[in-house]
Design an enzyme around this catalytic site. Sequence first.
Site, short mmCIF file in Angstrom:
data_model
loop_
_atom_site.label_atom_id
_atom_site.label_comp_id
_atom_site.label_asym_id
_atom_site.label_seq_id
_atom_site.Cartn_x
_atom_site.Cartn_y
_atom_site.Cartn_z
N LYS A 1 36.62 -9.52 -63.65
CA LYS A 1 36.55 -9.01 -62.28
C LYS A 1 37.91 -9.14 -61.63
O LYS A 1 38.18 -10.09 -60.89
CB LYS A 1 35.47 -9.75 -61.48
N SER B 1 30.61 -1.15 -60.87
CA SER B 1 30.39 -2.23 -59.91
C SER B 1 29.27 -1.81 -58.95
O SER B 1 28.14 -1.64 -59.36
CB SER B 1 31.68 -2.57 -59.19
#
Length: 588
Positions: free
Chosen positions: A194, A387
């Site tokens: 991430k 996402s």
Amino acid sequence: MKFLGNVLAVIVGLFVFSILSLLLLLGLIGIVASTGEKEVTVKENTILHLDLNGRTLVERTSDDKLSFGQFANPFGNPITAGLVNLKKAIREAKTNEKVKGIYLNTGLIIAGQANLLELREELEAFKESGKFIIAYDEAYSEGGYYLASVADEIYLNPLGGIDFNGLASEVIFLKGFFEKVGIEPEVFRVGEFKSAVEPFILDKMSEANRLQTQYFLDDINDQMVQAVANSRSVALDSMTLINDLMLVRKPEDAVKYQLVNELLYEDQVHAKLREKLGLEEDDDILTINATDLGSVAKSKNVTSKNRIAVIIAEGEIVSGEADGVISSEKFAKEIRKARKDDDIKAIVLRVNSPGGSIVASEVIWREMAEAKKVKPVIVSMGEVAASGGYYISAPADTIVAQPNTITGSIGIFGLWFNVQELINDKLGITTDVVNTGQLSDFMNPGRDLTEVERSIIQSSIEDGYDTFIKRVAEGRGMSPDAVKEVASGRVWTGNQALERGLVDVLGGLDKAIEIAVAKIEAGDDYRVIYYPTIKPWFEQIMSDLGESVETKILQAQLGEHFGLYQKVNKLKHYQGIQVRMPQDIVIK
């Protein structure tokens, strides 16, 4: 005096701008009045002219007959072309006997690989009619040539060029900038990959981010090279070498390596078109643009009670109700309306989003989950559905993605900025606070975070990640542990996501609609309706006027630093916990 001079300049500028705006408004009203009622007719021996050079390919544009194919954009905004609109025109060209072929200009088109593939597939289907496609441009970008390579014949200007040397993804890092101005970012995240926060805390990619970027970039490039090799009847090994070593460095190289048929000027290409049409040297070539041809296409089953709602969700995911993004309130309403409408038998959500707010994503997820209880819900992933874009897709019965769609990135982060040095040392500003509780000034940006604050924020991030994993596990019928193996914020291509159970079927929007039709067993008795409704062209261009002027002023003032400004300006959207792409991926 200098201050008064600046004020006077602003006043004069605003006055001149107002006058020019009025003149432009009157001119546009005249254009609309003169063209709005004109009925389009397709003449014999016509060519569909798809001029996409310099246009930005988006999901859908207005169906107004007044199009930028006929008039230049007076405000200098990026000229767009809608994928849905283009496909509609190409299908009409395929079956309309008066249309003999397509003249394709794609040189510097601005588009992602997945949407280029979808448009390319439509052109491939057009060729089944036996009609021709001829492509020409002065210069081709990588994406522009990828699309043009579908043509039967490709021509390049004798002094032109082709950018065919593989794909690259560049990231702008802001760490040095923040150090100079006295801002200290502090990040909270879950997921090794991430890396959306990396531009704020690093000056180069982490090894994990470099690994994932290389992995999906290689897959996308391999798909592109394979498609070009097939279309140009060149061995894959040879085409891979041409691409890897950038062997096309001069216009003559493009002919030598069979990327184009010949080096010609545009008038010579027009001569070839006349030959295809059986015209004499001085005869005019009749052309029609996609907007006009699409307007004569007959809608299918307009009275059918079996309606498929295609909801186009494009942009960042934010809370509230706004245009140009996926705003939670607006899209929750659209999904809810489709769920409650008895004539709508299935919902297809077309997602093209890098993500955004987790709260906004949860609001849309809720409506998707509720809709799934009463009717089929299919997701079609466009260029990117990652996402938060994946979060809102998770409840679907079936997820469809292109092989080169960017998806996944199941991870979460939070971002906080300590501006104490900036305001105290750089600006000479100090603050003082009186609290009623130990955490009354929670996350005050004018000081360091306390360990208690850090633990609260990190706990919230971890809770958010657990919720994300749970949403995906429920939607995909996977265990949480199985989801975590392919999560950690890592990005995948559609091909790679299919192998890992994150995607069900490879294909475009048409495949998703086909699946929806099969689920409701409608056969040929169905109608596709697109939502949300799009503002008419004239209304949209006027609403964009103020923003366009502001952008132009900033571009002039900032020059080459305008991109950096845009990067920093995006921070205002980073409110609350974020489920976003690991970076703003720009493939070129």
